[in-house]
Design an enzyme around this catalytic site. Structure first.
Site, short mmCIF file in Angstrom:
data_model
loop_
_atom_site.label_atom_id
_atom_site.label_comp_id
_atom_site.label_asym_id
_atom_site.label_seq_id
_atom_site.Cartn_x
_atom_site.Cartn_y
_atom_site.Cartn_z
N GLU A 1 -2.27 -0.84 -5.67
CA GLU A 1 -2.39 -1.91 -4.87
C GLU A 1 -2.70 -2.58 -5.63
OE1 GLU A 1 -5.29 -1.60 -1.71
OE2 GLU A 1 -5.15 1.03 -2.75
N ASP B 1 -10.95 4.41 -6.18
CA ASP B 1 -10.56 3.80 -5.63
C ASP B 1 -11.00 1.87 -5.50
OD1 ASP B 1 -10.17 1.93 -3.04
OD2 ASP B 1 -11.67 3.22 -2.07
N HIS C 1 0.47 -1.54 0.06
CA HIS C 1 -0.02 0.15 -0.04
C HIS C 1 1.13 1.42 0.02
CE1 HIS C 1 -3.83 2.33 0.13
NE2 HIS C 1 -4.50 0.90 0.76
N GLY C 2 1.62 1.37 -0.83
CA GLY C 2 2.82 2.65 -1.15
C GLY C 2 2.10 3.73 -1.37
N TYR C 3 2.50 4.95 -0.89
CA TYR C 3 1.57 6.41 -1.34
C TYR C 3 2.35 6.73 -2.98
CZ TYR C 3 -2.86 6.09 1.23
OH TYR C 3 -4.07 5.10 2.10
#
Length: 335
Positions: free
Chosen positions: A298, A244, A172-174
């Site tokens: 993701e 999303d 879950h890297g932003y």
């Protein structure tokens, strides 16, 4: 390749920072949640930039409500009503999001301490999750390897189980390719090899397959995210005016790319997962960051054990004779 780690004292267990570095990339990881804390590289002007969001105060990772940089499991995304059905047996999972299960439930592997070992050009993180942990069946052992090869960061997922179960892992890297979390992602240019999106309901549960022809979510041709954010769509509204949603890749090896013209930084993503949930940080303002200040990729199976046989989307289960194995590669370039 350089490798080292630092420790930070604190309550409970000690948070350790591990660093992998070569001439192209410097990446920091935490033993908590197997988190990617930083990814640093030079932009087109030669300035070093961190292109993932993170907390300055390392103690904030103990709570980490937005799962910044964490490995997500046992199941990424939401499971409706927290009901996991396997071989006609219903398992009640921990419900932590409007009556549904999100990212494995409370105190999932994203918020636990992992064992860390050094491997060639990388690190291997491992953790055990026991039978009925947050309601999930079977004892499992998960290993996640981070490998640095020149300008590539490879994530390899592997797991074994002693009984039939379901697993759906991701990171879950932003990403903020400007290296400035105060700047939104509107100028980023995105391209995804995907003809289909899975639509969501009011609780962000995947519920229907959407063909992307004549749709604002269509990124088969490169376009600025600004074009998407300026347009109107019911699905966009359901996601708090962003993305999303799971995109279904067209090929067995899924690909996407994103670039920022100001920094010149481009990331190409490659994976053997069938889908990628694109998340445009639609709620980050709730924890002190700016809305739409980053984007997540993701890579995973479609959440909620979603099925659509017309496009060959269905959940896969693992047993003691069928291990779990997936990979995702991030390739960093300067244009």
């Amino acid at each position: 390749m350089r490798y080292f780690f630092n420790s930070y004292g604190g309550k409970l267990e000690e948070i350790k920072v591990y660093t992998l570095e070569n001439e192209f990339l410097k990446v920091e990881f935490l033993n908590l949640g197997a988190i990617i804390k930083k990814i640093e590289l030079k932009n087109k002007n030669g300035d070093v930039k961190n292109v993932v969001l993170g907390y300055e105060n390392i103690e904030k990772y103990r709570e980490n409500p937005a799962y910044l940089g964490a490995i997500i499991g046992r199941t990424a995304g939401r499971i409706k009503d927290g009901i996991l059905k396997i071989d006609d047996i219903k398992y009640q999972l921990d419900k932590n999001n409007n009556g549904n299960t999100l990212h494995g439930g409370k105190k999932s592997i994203s918020h636990r301490f992992w064992n860390v070992g050094k491997i060639e050009n990388g690190l291997c993180f491992s953790i055990k999750s026991f039978h009925l942990d947050n309601g999930y069946p079977a004892n499992i052992e998960i290993k996640v390897s981070y490998i640095l090869n020149n300008n590539e960061l490879l994530i390899k997922y592997f797991a074994t189980t002693d009984n039939l179960t379901y697993l759906n892992l991701t990171n879950h890297g932003y990403f903020n390719l400007n290296g400035n979390p105060n700047k939104p992602i509107y100028e980023d240019i995105l391209k995804i090899d995907s003809d289909y999106l899975i639509g969501i309901d009011k609780n962000s549960i995947p519920c229907k397959t959407i063909n992307l022809d004549n749709n604002i979510f269509d990124f088969r041709e490169s376009k600025k995210l600004e074009e998407f954010f300026k347009a109107d769509d019911e699905q966009k509204t359901l996601a708090n005016n962003g993305i999303d949603h799971p995109y279904i890749f067209n090929k067995e090896i899924g690909k996407l790319e994103i670039k920022n013209l100001e920094s010149g930084i481009k990331i190409s993503v490659e994976t053997d997962n069938p889908a990628v949930v694109i998340y445009t940080a639609n709620y980050l303002q709730d924890i002190g960051f700016k809305k739409h200040s980053a984007i997540c990729f993701e890579t995973q199976e479609a959440p909620n054990l979603y099925r659509d046989e017309d496009i060959n989307i269905y959940p896969t289960f693992i047993d003691k004779n069928t291990n779990y194995g997936k990979y995702t590669k991030f390739i960093f370039e300067i244009n």
